[in-house]
Write an enzyme that holds these catalytic residues in place. Structure first.
Site: not given
Length: 386
Positions: A291, A341
């Site tokens: 992440y 994103y």
């Protein structure tokens, strides 16, 4: 391990993935994008919508189960969950479905994420709504956005361990290089140089423009079934080998003021559980989808999940270690920094592509992939195998 036998290790598999295009601005609303991604994932698996009986999503998802079920034509739902804590919930959606299928609560599960973050309202502009929360002690003094909190962690990390902006650049560069191989990435065909990185504007020192993820419209989904059923699906199954969630003791926001050591975040606790229930070790992982809302999170996660020692995350990035052919190729679709994103769900789908052998930056012979969710917030992780 058969479904219903009490564990999730290799008992279920991801058999379908789907996504919409990614862009700064897409015309469709979030529900339409969600439906398109879900139906694409089901088609990828060769499973009819009417067979879906489980759903999992996570916070800031505007499309609820009722809307999605009606619009896509699902059957009776016997399991549905919604995971909290922003990007920390991405991997947990798959973990919840794996647990539901493995214990017989459902047979076909769909996890999804739909966002209009690029064209929609910015969630951090109205800070007044956060004042009844513990943020009342920080927001009035200028600590407004996630990037500001992570900047504090980054500065502390650089001070403690000697990490430099070049180490952060190594993360941004690896993600951008992979995006330049991925036609679906927002940053496709847009190379990044060290000069561009070092001269870009500050967002929150020591983090510059390229240390921050994109703001994206788009949706993704995946389909989870039992390992037994997966053998008969349209595509090569990718097994959920291990999964973990973590909300560590005395956790507080992204900065962990109340912890003795704010640099050992939720990843550390998640990793202990993940590896405890796995037959693999960090040395067995061929590729990782880590992440990357902000570049420092990758350094912290490399340490938390055991790829290097404490304080060695910066040095680990040197010598092209994160690039294809390096020690640990990361974010091979471009990640949140350079593909899109979407609160980390693209990392899940990219992990599946790697183990299917269909990634645009394929790691030869990849058979084990770590996928992580947001570090700094209560988090989750998956260990996938082919």
């Amino acid at each position: 391990m058969a479904a219903g036998s009490g564990g999730i290790k290799d008992a279920t598999a991801i058999v379908g993935i789907g996504q919409t295009p990614f862009a700064k601005r897409l015309p469709e609303d979030e529900r339409t994008l969600a439906c398109r991604a879900v139906l694409a994932a089901l088609d990828d698996a060769g499973i009819a919508p009417g067979e879906v009986d489980a759903l999992a999503s996570y916070t800031m998802e505007e499309t609820d189960e009722v809307e999605l079920a009606k619009a896509c034509g699902f059957g009776d739902l016997t399991f549905f969950s919604k995971v909290g804590y922003g990007g920390g919930g991405s991997c947990a959606t798959v973990a919840h479905l794996a647990a539901a299928v493995a214990t017989g609560q459902a047979s076909v599960g769909v996890a999804w994420r739909s966002r209009k973050r690029g064209s929609g309202p910015r969630p951090w502009t109205n800070t007044a709504v956060q004042l009844p929360t513990p943020a009342q002690w920080t927001r009035p003094f200028g600590l407004l956005r996630p990037v500001d909190e992570i900047a504090m962690l980054a500065r502390r990390y650089m001070h403690e361990y000697g990490a430099t902006r070049d180490h952060l650049f190594n993360v941004a560069l690896a993600c951008r290089n992979r995006a330049n191989q991925n036609p679906a990435a927002i940053m496709y065909d847009r190379p990044l140089t060290r000069e561009m990185y070092m001269t870009s504007r500050w967002i929150s020192e020591p983090l510059c423009l390229f240390d921050n993820c994109l703001e994206t419209d788009g949706a993704l989904a995946c389909v989870v079934v039992s390992a037994e059923r997966a053998r008969d699906c349209r595509r090569k199954p990718v097994y959920v080998h291990s999964a973990a969630q973590s909300l560590p003791a005395q956790h507080h926001g992204m900065v962990n003021y109340w912890n003795d050591d704010p640099l050992t975040g939720p990843a550390w606790a998640a990793a202990r559980h993940l590896w405890k229930h796995s037959d693999l070790t960090p040395q067995d992982v061929d590729v990782a989808q880590i992440y990357d809302a902000f570049t420092p999170l990758v350094l912290l996660s490399l340490e938390g999940y055991g790829f290097c020692g404490r304080g060695e995350g910066g040095a680990f990035t040197e010598g092209g270690a994160l690039e294809t052919g390096g020690l640990l190729p990361v974010n091979t679709g471009g990640g949140g920094l350079s593909e899109a994103y979407v609160h980390g769900f693209n990392l899940v789908n990219e992990g599946v592509k790697q183990l299917r052998g269909t990634s645009t930056a394929q790691v030869p012979g990849a058979s084990a992939c770590l996928v992580t969710a947001g570090e700094g917030v209560p988090t989750s992780a998956l260990l996938l195998r082919s």
